[in-house]
Write a protein that holds these residues in place. Structure first.
Motif, PDB file in Angstrom:
ATOM      1  N   VAL A  89       0.864  -1.180   0.000  1.00 20.30           N
ATOM      2  CA  VAL A  89       0.000   0.000   0.000  1.00 20.30           C
ATOM      3  C   VAL A  89       0.905   1.236   0.000  1.00 20.30           C
ATOM      4  N   PRO A  90       0.708   2.182  -0.913  1.00 19.04           N
ATOM      5  CA  PRO A  90       1.529   3.397  -0.933  1.00 19.04           C
ATOM      6  C   PRO A  90       1.469   4.151   0.388  1.00 19.04           C
ATOM      7  N   THR A  91       2.557   4.860   0.684  1.00 19.53           N
ATOM      8  CA  THR A  91       2.647   5.580   1.954  1.00 19.53           C
ATOM      9  C   THR A  91       1.949   6.928   1.922  1.00 19.53           C
ATOM     10  N   HIS A  92       1.324   7.273   0.786  1.00 20.13           N
ATOM     11  CA  HIS A  92       0.534   8.503   0.729  1.00 20.13           C
ATOM     12  C   HIS A  92      -0.674   8.252  -0.190  1.00 20.13           C
ATOM     13  N   PRO A  93      -1.706   9.086  -0.105  1.00 20.08           N
ATOM     14  CA  PRO A  93      -2.945   8.839  -0.859  1.00 20.08           C
ATOM     15  C   PRO A  93      -2.808   9.145  -2.340  1.00 20.08           C
ATOM     16  N   ALA A 102      -9.779   9.016   2.499  1.00 18.16           N
ATOM     17  CA  ALA A 102     -10.426   8.089   3.432  1.00 18.16           C
ATOM     18  C   ALA A 102     -10.127   6.637   3.053  1.00 18.16           C
ATOM     19  N   GLU A 103     -10.217   6.345   1.762  1.00 15.60           N
ATOM     20  CA  GLU A 103      -9.915   4.984   1.317  1.00 15.60           C
ATOM     21  C   GLU A 103      -8.458   4.640   1.615  1.00 15.60           C
ATOM     22  N   TRP A 104      -7.563   5.595   1.348  1.00 12.69           N
ATOM     23  CA  TRP A 104      -6.149   5.352   1.631  1.00 12.69           C
ATOM     24  C   TRP A 104      -5.920   5.098   3.114  1.00 12.69           C
ATOM     25  N   ARG A 105      -6.484   5.910   3.989  1.00 16.42           N
ATOM     26  CA  ARG A 105      -6.270   5.737   5.427  1.00 16.42           C
ATOM     27  C   ARG A 105      -6.737   4.363   5.884  1.00 16.42           C
ATOM     28  N   GLU A 106      -7.874   3.918   5.373  1.00 18.86           N
ATOM     29  CA  GLU A 106      -8.404   2.608   5.755  1.00 18.86           C
ATOM     30  C   GLU A 106      -7.470   1.480   5.305  1.00 18.86           C
ATOM     31  N   ARG A 107      -6.975   1.577   4.060  1.00 21.19           N
ATOM     32  CA  ARG A 107      -6.083   0.548   3.539  1.00 21.19           C
ATOM     33  C   ARG A 107      -4.720   0.581   4.240  1.00 21.19           C
ATOM     34  N   PHE A 108      -4.208   1.785   4.441  1.00 20.14           N
ATOM     35  CA  PHE A 108      -2.866   1.909   5.002  1.00 20.14           C
ATOM     36  C   PHE A 108      -2.823   1.455   6.453  1.00 20.14           C
ATOM     37  N   ASP A 110      -4.055  -1.048   7.780  1.00 17.81           N
ATOM     38  CA  ASP A 110      -3.893  -2.497   7.875  1.00 17.81           C
ATOM     39  C   ASP A 110      -2.741  -3.036   7.027  1.00 17.81           C
ATOM     40  N   ALA A 111      -1.954  -2.150   6.428  1.00 18.03           N
ATOM     41  CA  ALA A 111      -0.919  -2.587   5.479  1.00 18.03           C
ATOM     42  C   ALA A 111       0.243  -3.268   6.187  1.00 18.03           C
ATOM     43  N   VAL A 112       0.659  -4.407   5.655  1.00 22.50           N
ATOM     44  CA  VAL A 112       1.850  -5.092   6.163  1.00 22.50           C
ATOM     45  C   VAL A 112       3.053  -4.840   5.259  1.00 22.50           C
ATOM     46  N   VAL A 113       2.805  -4.252   4.085  1.00 24.15           N
ATOM     47  CA  VAL A 113       3.868  -3.889   3.151  1.00 24.15           C
ATOM     48  C   VAL A 113       3.609  -2.473   2.665  1.00 24.15           C
ATOM     49  N   HIS A 114       4.641  -1.628   2.694  1.00 22.09           N
ATOM     50  CA  HIS A 114       4.534  -0.243   2.226  1.00 22.09           C
ATOM     51  C   HIS A 114       5.293  -0.076   0.921  1.00 22.09           C
ATOM     52  N   GLY A 136       8.709  -1.613   1.744  1.00 22.87           N
ATOM     53  CA  GLY A 136       8.916  -1.759   3.178  1.00 22.87           C
ATOM     54  C   GLY A 136       8.173  -2.977   3.708  1.00 22.87           C
ATOM     55  N   LEU A 137       8.919  -3.904   4.270  1.00 23.79           N
ATOM     56  CA  LEU A 137       8.340  -5.134   4.815  1.00 23.79           C
ATOM     57  C   LEU A 137       8.210  -4.980   6.328  1.00 23.79           C
ATOM     58  N   SER A 138       6.986  -5.007   6.814  1.00 23.96           N
ATOM     59  CA  SER A 138       6.768  -4.832   8.247  1.00 23.96           C
ATOM     60  C   SER A 138       7.141  -6.091   9.013  1.00 23.96           C
TER      61      SER A 138
END
Length: 202
Positions: A89-93, A102-108, A110-114, A136-138
């Motif tokens: 998931v990208p680190t910005h919308p 809003a969609e970005w915030r919801e997806r980000f 829960d993101a395990v990869v950036h 980025g691997l969490s």
């Protein structure tokens, strides 16, 4: 046709792709020796992998930044790489990817990869129009990276030092001839959209 600026360029073959990381020698040395990361490498923090060699050269100041003195070429499976891309998931919308913030915030959340796209760099560190991808691997997924995706690790620090000397001495042509090969990495339309990458005609 417009030259793509958001395009993954990497050293890859049918089954593998090479990404780069820089660590202190206490992590880099054992990783190269064992062919994967071992303690004191931490699995409890995000680790960033980059397919662009020159981007990492700019970031690590040719392996001279503290804690980045060892440059590693990490060969991983394309299956693992694409698994990571499929979770990224990208680190910005990014408007290429999301309908709104809003969609970005919801997806980000829960993101395990950036994923980030940063300016690619020249041999002399100049920012280019083309973008270079960082993944980025969490801590929630780094076990897969270390235990399953990594197929081998090489210490590229001697090459980095040689290249830096050549660039410093103005021998850019010789330096370019020694750079690791990088070429466009094929992406499905679905992965390109998820990452905000360019697709033909976009």
């Amino acid at each position: 046709m417009k030259t793509p600026t958001r395009q993954i360029r990497a050293d890859h073959d049918r089954d593998t792709i090479t990404v780069y990381q820089a660590y202190g020698p206490e992590i880099g040395g054992p990783a190269a020796e064992h062919g994967t990361f071992v303690p004191p490498f931490s699995r409890n923090r995000m680790t960033w992998i980059k397919p662009s060699f020159l981007w990492l050269m700019a970031r690590s100041n040719w392996a001279r930044e503290r804690g980045q003195e060892s440059v590693l070429a990490v060969r991983i499976s394309r299956a693992g790489w694409e698994q990571a891309l499929g979770l990224a998931v990208p680190t910005h919308p990014d408007r290429r990817v999301f309908r709104g913030s809003a969609e970005w915030r919801e997806r980000f959340a829960d993101a395990v990869v950036h994923v980030q796209w940063d300016p690619e760099r020249s041999l002399r560190g100049r920012k280019l129009e083309a973008r270079s991808i960082q993944i980025g691997l969490s801590r929630h997924i780094v076990d897969r990276y270390v235990d399953h995706w990594i197929l081998g690790i090489e210490d590229r620090t001697p090459l980095v030092r040689r290249l830096h000397r050549l660039v410093h001495d103005g021998q850019v042509g010789k330096a370019k001839a020694l750079l690791p090969p990088e070429r466009p990495y094929p992406l499905s339309a679905a992965l390109a959209h998820r990452l905000g990458a360019d697709t033909p005609g976009r």
